[in-house]
Design a protein around this motif. Structure first.
Motif, PDB file in Angstrom:
ATOM      1  N   TYR A   1       0.800  -1.225   0.000  1.00 20.06           N
ATOM      2  CA  TYR A   1       0.000   0.000   0.000  1.00 20.06           C
ATOM      3  C   TYR A   1       0.839   1.285   0.000  1.00 20.06           C
ATOM      4  N   ALA A   2       1.839   1.389   0.897  1.00 19.34           N
ATOM      5  CA  ALA A   2       2.698   2.582   0.984  1.00 19.34           C
ATOM      6  C   ALA A   2       1.881   3.855   1.192  1.00 19.34           C
ATOM      7  N   LEU A   3       0.830   3.760   2.003  1.00 19.32           N
ATOM      8  CA  LEU A   3       0.044   4.946   2.342  1.00 19.32           C
ATOM      9  C   LEU A   3       0.786   5.765   3.400  1.00 19.32           C
ATOM     10  N   PHE A   4       0.558   7.059   3.397  1.00 21.00           N
ATOM     11  CA  PHE A   4       1.178   7.934   4.379  1.00 21.00           C
ATOM     12  C   PHE A   4       0.379   7.853   5.677  1.00 21.00           C
ATOM     13  N   ARG A   5       1.003   7.372   6.731  1.00 22.03           N
ATOM     14  CA  ARG A   5       0.286   7.111   7.990  1.00 22.03           C
ATOM     15  C   ARG A   5      -0.256   8.366   8.652  1.00 22.03           C
ATOM     16  N   HIS A   6       0.435   9.497   8.440  1.00 21.91           N
ATOM     17  CA  HIS A   6       0.027  10.737   9.093  1.00 21.91           C
ATOM     18  C   HIS A   6      -1.038  11.486   8.303  1.00 21.91           C
ATOM     19  N   MET A   7      -1.445  10.956   7.154  1.00 24.18           N
ATOM     20  CA  MET A   7      -2.449  11.604   6.317  1.00 24.18           C
ATOM     21  C   MET A   7      -3.762  10.831   6.357  1.00 24.18           C
ATOM     22  N   THR A   8      -4.876  11.539   6.232  1.00 24.85           N
ATOM     23  CA  THR A   8      -6.179  10.885   6.156  1.00 24.85           C
ATOM     24  C   THR A   8      -6.335  10.208   4.784  1.00 24.85           C
ATOM     25  N   VAL A   9      -7.400   9.456   4.656  1.00 26.51           N
ATOM     26  CA  VAL A   9      -7.699   8.803   3.372  1.00 26.51           C
ATOM     27  C   VAL A   9      -7.794   9.850   2.269  1.00 26.51           C
ATOM     28  N   ALA A  10      -8.538  10.927   2.511  1.00 24.42           N
ATOM     29  CA  ALA A  10      -8.710  11.980   1.505  1.00 24.42           C
ATOM     30  C   ALA A  10      -7.373  12.625   1.148  1.00 24.42           C
ATOM     31  N   GLN A  11      -6.528  12.856   2.154  1.00 24.08           N
ATOM     32  CA  GLN A  11      -5.229  13.482   1.904  1.00 24.08           C
ATOM     33  C   GLN A  11      -4.299  12.553   1.128  1.00 24.08           C
ATOM     34  N   ASN A  12      -4.365  11.251   1.419  1.00 24.80           N
ATOM     35  CA  ASN A  12      -3.573  10.283   0.662  1.00 24.80           C
ATOM     36  C   ASN A  12      -3.957  10.286  -0.806  1.00 24.80           C
ATOM     37  N   ILE A  13      -5.260  10.292  -1.078  1.00 24.40           N
ATOM     38  CA  ILE A  13      -5.725  10.271  -2.463  1.00 24.40           C
ATOM     39  C   ILE A  13      -5.313  11.556  -3.189  1.00 24.40           C
ATOM     40  N   ALA A  14      -5.342  12.670  -2.466  1.00 21.77           N
ATOM     41  CA  ALA A  14      -5.026  13.971  -3.077  1.00 21.77           C
ATOM     42  C   ALA A  14      -3.532  14.195  -3.244  1.00 21.77           C
ATOM     43  N   PHE A  15      -2.698  13.359  -2.651  1.00 17.06           N
ATOM     44  CA  PHE A  15      -1.259  13.624  -2.586  1.00 17.06           C
ATOM     45  C   PHE A  15      -0.650  13.856  -3.971  1.00 17.06           C
ATOM     46  N   GLY A  16      -0.958  12.966  -4.925  1.00 16.73           N
ATOM     47  CA  GLY A  16      -0.371  13.108  -6.256  1.00 16.73           C
ATOM     48  C   GLY A  16      -0.782  14.398  -6.940  1.00 16.73           C
ATOM     49  N   LEU A  17      -2.031  14.804  -6.737  1.00 17.25           N
ATOM     50  CA  LEU A  17      -2.523  16.052  -7.327  1.00 17.25           C
ATOM     51  C   LEU A  17      -1.859  17.259  -6.670  1.00 17.25           C
ATOM     52  N   ASP A  18      -1.727  17.215  -5.350  1.00 18.37           N
ATOM     53  CA  ASP A  18      -1.078  18.321  -4.621  1.00 18.37           C
ATOM     54  C   ASP A  18       0.390  18.469  -4.995  1.00 18.37           C
ATOM     55  N   SER A  19       1.019  17.351  -5.436  1.00 20.01           N
ATOM     56  CA  SER A  19       2.458  17.356  -5.712  1.00 20.01           C
ATOM     57  C   SER A  19       2.791  17.746  -7.156  1.00 20.01           C
ATOM     58  N   LEU A  20       1.782  17.932  -7.997  1.00 20.16           N
ATOM     59  CA  LEU A  20       2.042  18.324  -9.380  1.00 20.16           C
ATOM     60  C   LEU A  20       2.684  19.700  -9.455  1.00 20.16           C
ATOM     61  N   PRO A  21       3.494  19.956 -10.483  1.00 16.97           N
ATOM     62  CA  PRO A  21       4.041  21.315 -10.668  1.00 16.97           C
ATOM     63  C   PRO A  21       2.904  22.337 -10.752  1.00 16.97           C
ATOM     64  N   ARG A  22       3.186  23.540 -10.333  1.00 18.57           N
ATOM     65  CA  ARG A  22       2.141  24.560 -10.231  1.00 18.57           C
ATOM     66  C   ARG A  22       1.397  24.765 -11.543  1.00 18.57           C
ATOM     67  N   THR A  23       2.137  24.652 -12.658  1.00 25.18           N
ATOM     68  CA  THR A  23       1.505  24.883 -13.966  1.00 25.18           C
ATOM     69  C   THR A  23       0.499  23.791 -14.324  1.00 25.18           C
ATOM     70  N   ARG A  24       0.635  22.616 -13.720  1.00 29.65           N
ATOM     71  CA  ARG A  24      -0.269  21.497 -14.033  1.00 29.65           C
ATOM     72  C   ARG A  24      -1.212  21.174 -12.882  1.00 29.65           C
ATOM     73  N   ARG A  25      -1.007  21.819 -11.748  1.00 28.81           N
ATOM     74  CA  ARG A  25      -1.782  21.483 -10.557  1.00 28.81           C
ATOM     75  C   ARG A  25      -3.194  22.072 -10.631  1.00 28.81           C
TER      76      ARG A  25
END
Length: 379
Positions: free
Chosen positions: A83-107
């Protein structure tokens, strides 16, 4: 997006993990990398992802060479076995992680990210767990969250490393069905690693069988199971009943056991392979074979009855020589086989390996019987 693997080699010290591997992964298809531990399947998946580099060879996505491209620029989703889920993040935050990490121009905007997460939570049927943490989820729920996180950025390619390996049988089966439906809905080009033959044959459009860093066979599941290219593929894909012996005058013999081989002119050592469903049981031998076996166990499993038997009067009798025959419940009720009974295996379809031949030749008895009945057999 199609994937081309061209002449990939990889060594770890003195260990050759991949040996000149070449593959074509069709666009929009679900492909399984199947093989035992150490066959190189996870190494190949990580090289395709960009998480591992190859010593030589090339990886292309739809004709574009991505061999030197960083993993973040390959537009892939990756699901790890644990799984490699982030333990300190909620389910919603885990799912959003990839979107939040996109470069600003693509986010996307925060509102768009929130809407996408909400959509994915509905898709994986976990909207009520959005604020839970991974430690509060079951294994199946964690894997659904990991899959949602992987597809949140709408990747062209989805890669999964033994995604169901840590789950119990029922959850694994349910998630397999869910992943297949998900794939059919979004039409990813997907590759998943597994050592589970049933999982590969049930879930995929194409199966790549690997052994010791080499590709043994690439085929559709039905073709792969029905027509294996080698002894390894035959042995690896489910139970096999084998008779080893010598061919003389169209008959393969081992001790008191023998079977006729219609149309076979070869002489010398050979092996006849038969799947459990390609053999039936009789109370006496017939003209095609004398294969005496004693029933060791009878197991009623799902829609069929599995019978395990050991050879009687063969040269190679040992505790390892267990045959398996599948019969219907109707046949079980008719015969009532019990442990200790003597039965005779009657082959209906066989696969013959002779000499140094790596590929089997098909052997069938039904056509031989039919032509004799119609007086059509060649003289």
């Amino acid at each position: 997006m199609s994937i081309t693997v061209d002449g990939i080699n990889k060594r770890f010290g003195n260990y050759q993990a991949l040996n000149n591997v070449s593959l074509d992964i069709p666009e929009g298809k679900l492909t399984a990398l199947l093989g035992p531990s150490g066959s190189g399947k996870t190494t190949l998946l990580r090289i395709i992802a960009g998480l591992e580099s190859s010593d030589s060879g090339r990886i292309s996505f739809s004709g574009k060479d991505v061999t030197g491209l960083h993993v973040r620029d390959r537009n892939i989703g990756f699901v790890f076995q644990h799984y490699a889920l982030f333990r300190h993040m909620t389910v919603a935050q885990n799912i959003a992680f990839g979107l939040d990490s996109l470069p600003r121009t693509r986010r996307p905007s925060k509102a768009e990210i929130q809407a996408r997460v909400s959509e994915l939570l509905d898709m994986i049927q976990l909207p009520h767990l959005a604020q839970r943490y991974p430690a509060q989820l079951s294994g199946g729920q964690k894997q659904r969250v990991a899959l949602a996180r992987a597809i949140a950025t709408r990747p062209k390619i989805l890669l999964l490393d033994e995604p169901f390996g840590a789950l119990d049988a029922k959850v694994r089966k349910d998630l397999r069905r869910w992943l297949r439906n998900l794939h059919d809905e979004f039409h990813f080009t997907s590759i998943f690693v597994t050592h589970d033959q049933e999982e590969a044959l049930e879930l995929s459009d194409q199966v790549v069988v690997m052994s010791q860093g080499n590709v043994e066979q690439v085929d559709e599941p039905i073709e792969l199971y029905a027509r294996p290219d080698s002894r390894f593929v035959f042995d690896f894909l489910g139970q096999v009943n084998a008779l080893s012996g010598a061919i003389q005058h169209g008959r393969l013999s081992q001790g008191k056991a023998w079977v006729t081989l219609p149309g076979v002119r070869d002489q010398g050592d050979a092996q006849l392979y038969m799947r459990p469903h390609e053999v039936r049981l009789a109370s006496a031998p017939d003209a095609r074979a004398n294969l005496p076996l004693r029933i060791e166990a009878v197991s009623l499993i799902g829609a069929e009855v599995r019978i395990e038997l050991s050879p009687v009067g063969w040269h190679s009798e040992s505790s390892d020589d267990i045959w398996e025959v599948s019969i219907s419940h109707a046949e079980f009720n008719r015969q009532r086989p019990t442990r200790g009974d003597l039965r005779y295996a009657v082959p209906e379809i066989g696969h013959l390996f002779t000499g140094k031949n790596t590929r089997p030749s098909p052997v069938t008895w039904a056509e031989e019987e039919h032509c004799r009945a119609q007086a059509l057999c060649p003289s």
